[in-house]
Design an enzyme around this catalytic site. Structure first.
Site, PDB file in Angstrom:
ATOM      1  N   ASP A  32       0.910  -1.115  -0.009  1.00 46.81           N
ATOM      2  CA  ASP A  32      -0.029  -0.095  -0.092  1.00 46.81           C
ATOM      3  C   ASP A  32       0.760   1.042  -0.187  1.00 46.81           C
ATOM      4  O   ASP A  32       1.704   1.438   0.735  1.00 46.81           O
ATOM      5  CB  ASP A  32      -1.006  -0.046   1.438  1.00 46.81           C
ATOM      6  CG  ASP A  32      -1.720   1.208   1.146  1.00 46.81           C
ATOM      7  OD1 ASP A  32      -2.937   1.018   0.355  1.00 46.81           O
ATOM      8  OD2 ASP A  32      -1.615   2.215   2.108  1.00 46.81           O
ATOM      9  N   ASN A  40      -1.719  13.018  -5.353  1.00 45.23           N
ATOM     10  CA  ASN A  40      -2.556  13.881  -6.187  1.00 45.23           C
ATOM     11  C   ASN A  40      -3.064  15.314  -5.815  1.00 45.23           C
ATOM     12  O   ASN A  40      -3.277  16.025  -6.814  1.00 45.23           O
ATOM     13  CB  ASN A  40      -3.870  12.691  -6.202  1.00 45.23           C
ATOM     14  CG  ASN A  40      -3.627  11.390  -6.848  1.00 45.23           C
ATOM     15  OD1 ASN A  40      -3.099  11.545  -7.873  1.00 45.23           O
ATOM     16  ND2 ASN A  40      -4.399  10.513  -6.309  1.00 45.23           N
ATOM     17  N   ASP A  49      -0.949   9.166 -11.289  1.00 43.79           N
ATOM     18  CA  ASP A  49      -0.798   8.211 -12.291  1.00 43.79           C
ATOM     19  C   ASP A  49       0.505   7.716 -12.526  1.00 43.79           C
ATOM     20  O   ASP A  49       1.044   6.551 -12.769  1.00 43.79           O
ATOM     21  CB  ASP A  49      -1.660   8.572 -13.599  1.00 43.79           C
ATOM     22  CG  ASP A  49      -3.065   8.715 -13.676  1.00 43.79           C
ATOM     23  OD1 ASP A  49      -3.638   8.336 -12.445  1.00 43.79           O
ATOM     24  OD2 ASP A  49      -3.547   9.061 -14.472  1.00 43.79           O
ATOM     25  N   ASP A  75      -4.159   2.472  -4.736  1.00 45.41           N
ATOM     26  CA  ASP A  75      -2.891   2.373  -4.573  1.00 45.41           C
ATOM     27  C   ASP A  75      -2.393   1.196  -3.834  1.00 45.41           C
ATOM     28  O   ASP A  75      -1.334   1.039  -3.173  1.00 45.41           O
ATOM     29  CB  ASP A  75      -2.367   3.728  -3.812  1.00 45.41           C
ATOM     30  CG  ASP A  75      -2.969   3.953  -2.437  1.00 45.41           C
ATOM     31  OD1 ASP A  75      -3.850   3.231  -1.990  1.00 45.41           O
ATOM     32  OD2 ASP A  75      -2.268   4.670  -1.501  1.00 45.41           O
TER      33      ASP A  75
END
Length: 157
Positions: A32, A40, A49, A75
């Site tokens: 993770d 972001n 991305d 993620d």
């Protein structure tokens, strides 16, 4: 270029069937990304991305052809290290963890350091797919909570 959740689970079922039939062993790593939402929020979704693509490249480029890597969603990633002893599997997974956690993504002249928490779970004959995923996920969350001493707490009991 990674398997999605469904594809990864199909590979996991095959590996567990082989483990049961041929007494094989392996290791499942649950990954993770730490602090992904701020990437972001700070740099935009295109940067997020690119971070995901870079993690995928690092993982996929550093496993054997018999192993597999999947993006489970968001993620979260999983790595299936097949036909390996518990000792060698853990050693390999720790190496992958080090690779991810020392990777820096260059995004429009800014460096984004990757951080990820890994949870490892050994498997062998008689292991159940859902229980194995649950144990690896639990080990990963334990690693997140125990960040100060990650080395000793990544493998669930």
């Amino acid at each position: 270029g990674l398997l999605n959740r469904r594809g990864f689970q199909a590979q996991l079922r095959r590996a567990l069937a082989a483990a049961n039939r041929y007494e094989e062993r392996g290791l499942l790593a649950y990954v993770d990304l730490d602090g992904f939402k701020p990437v972001n929020d700070t740099y935009g979704h295109a940067a997020g991305d690119e971070v995901l693509r870079q993690v995928a490249r690092v993982l996929n480029d550093n496993v054997r052809d018999t192993d597999c890597v999947g993006r489970l969603g968001g993620d979260e990633f999983a790595i299936l290290l097949t036909r390996t002893s518990p000792k060698d599997g853990v050693k390999r997974a720790r190496w992958l963890e080090e690779l991810v956690n020392t990777t820096v993504v260059d995004w429009q002249g800014r460096n984004i350091a990757l951080r990820a928490s890994f949870g490892f779970q050994r498997y062998g004959p008689k292991d159940d797919e859902h229980e194995l995923l649950k144990r690896a996920d639990s080990a990963m969350y334990n690693a997140k909570r125990l960040r100060g001493d990650r080395t000793d707490h990544r493998i669930s009991a």
